[in-house]
Scaffold this motif. Sequence first.
Motif, PDB file in Angstrom:
ATOM      1  N   THR A   1     -12.547 -10.175 -51.397  1.00 19.00           N
ATOM      2  CA  THR A   1     -12.287  -8.915 -50.733  1.00 19.00           C
ATOM      3  C   THR A   1     -10.831  -8.551 -50.966  1.00 19.00           C
ATOM      4  N   GLN A   2     -10.488  -7.292 -50.791  1.00 20.57           N
ATOM      5  CA  GLN A   2      -9.094  -6.874 -50.962  1.00 20.57           C
ATOM      6  C   GLN A   2      -8.187  -7.632 -49.993  1.00 20.57           C
ATOM      7  N   GLY A   3      -8.649  -7.859 -48.761  1.00 23.30           N
ATOM      8  CA  GLY A   3      -7.855  -8.585 -47.775  1.00 23.30           C
ATOM      9  C   GLY A   3      -7.590 -10.026 -48.188  1.00 23.30           C
ATOM     10  N   SER A   4      -8.598 -10.694 -48.744  1.00 24.44           N
ATOM     11  CA  SER A   4      -8.427 -12.071 -49.204  1.00 24.44           C
ATOM     12  C   SER A   4      -7.467 -12.132 -50.384  1.00 24.44           C
ATOM     13  N   TRP A   5      -7.557 -11.178 -51.294  1.00 27.82           N
ATOM     14  CA  TRP A   5      -6.661 -11.122 -52.449  1.00 27.82           C
ATOM     15  C   TRP A   5      -5.219 -10.921 -51.994  1.00 27.82           C
ATOM     16  N   THR A   6      -5.011 -10.016 -51.054  1.00 27.43           N
ATOM     17  CA  THR A   6      -3.672  -9.747 -50.534  1.00 27.43           C
ATOM     18  C   THR A   6      -3.102 -11.001 -49.869  1.00 27.43           C
ATOM     19  N   ALA A   7      -3.922 -11.694 -49.071  1.00 29.65           N
ATOM     20  CA  ALA A   7      -3.469 -12.930 -48.418  1.00 29.65           C
ATOM     21  C   ALA A   7      -3.125 -14.000 -49.450  1.00 29.65           C
ATOM     22  N   PHE A   8      -3.921 -14.113 -50.512  1.00 23.44           N
ATOM     23  CA  PHE A   8      -3.630 -15.068 -51.582  1.00 23.44           C
ATOM     24  C   PHE A   8      -2.295 -14.750 -52.246  1.00 23.44           C
TER      25      PHE A   8
ATOM     26  N   ARG B   1       0.247 -13.096 -51.077  1.00 23.10           N
ATOM     27  CA  ARG B   1       1.343 -13.402 -50.149  1.00 23.10           C
ATOM     28  C   ARG B   1       1.623 -14.887 -50.102  1.00 23.10           C
ATOM     29  N   SER B   2       0.572 -15.679 -50.100  1.00 22.67           N
ATOM     30  CA  SER B   2       0.710 -17.129 -50.033  1.00 22.67           C
ATOM     31  C   SER B   2       1.431 -17.680 -51.262  1.00 22.67           C
TER      32      SER B   2
ATOM     33  N   SER C   1       3.343 -16.044 -53.375  1.00 23.17           N
ATOM     34  CA  SER C   1       4.691 -15.496 -53.552  1.00 23.17           C
ATOM     35  C   SER C   1       5.702 -16.242 -52.671  1.00 23.17           C
ATOM     36  N   HIS C   2       5.239 -16.848 -51.591  1.00 28.86           N
ATOM     37  CA  HIS C   2       6.136 -17.618 -50.736  1.00 28.86           C
ATOM     38  C   HIS C   2       6.386 -19.024 -51.278  1.00 28.86           C
TER      39      HIS C   2
END
Length: 62
Positions: free
Chosen positions: A47-54, A56-57, A59-60
């Motif tokens: 999902t777009q939300g899962s991709w965004t969370a990945f 972010r993860s 990039s940190h």
Amino acid sequence: MTDFEFAKSSYSGGDAGQQCVEVARNIPGTVAVRDSKDADGPILQLTQGSWTAFLRSVSHHG
């Protein structure tokens, strides 16, 4: 099967055999990821939300 339009990362080089992924975002609400060396192989659909969370993860941790 869905007609994903995959694009290789701009961070990927042009040399054959490099480890690269391709991402498709042309289907609303879905992000698809595959190995660029195996275009007929498995596709991970998120999902777009899962991709965004990945993103972010990772990039940190980069």
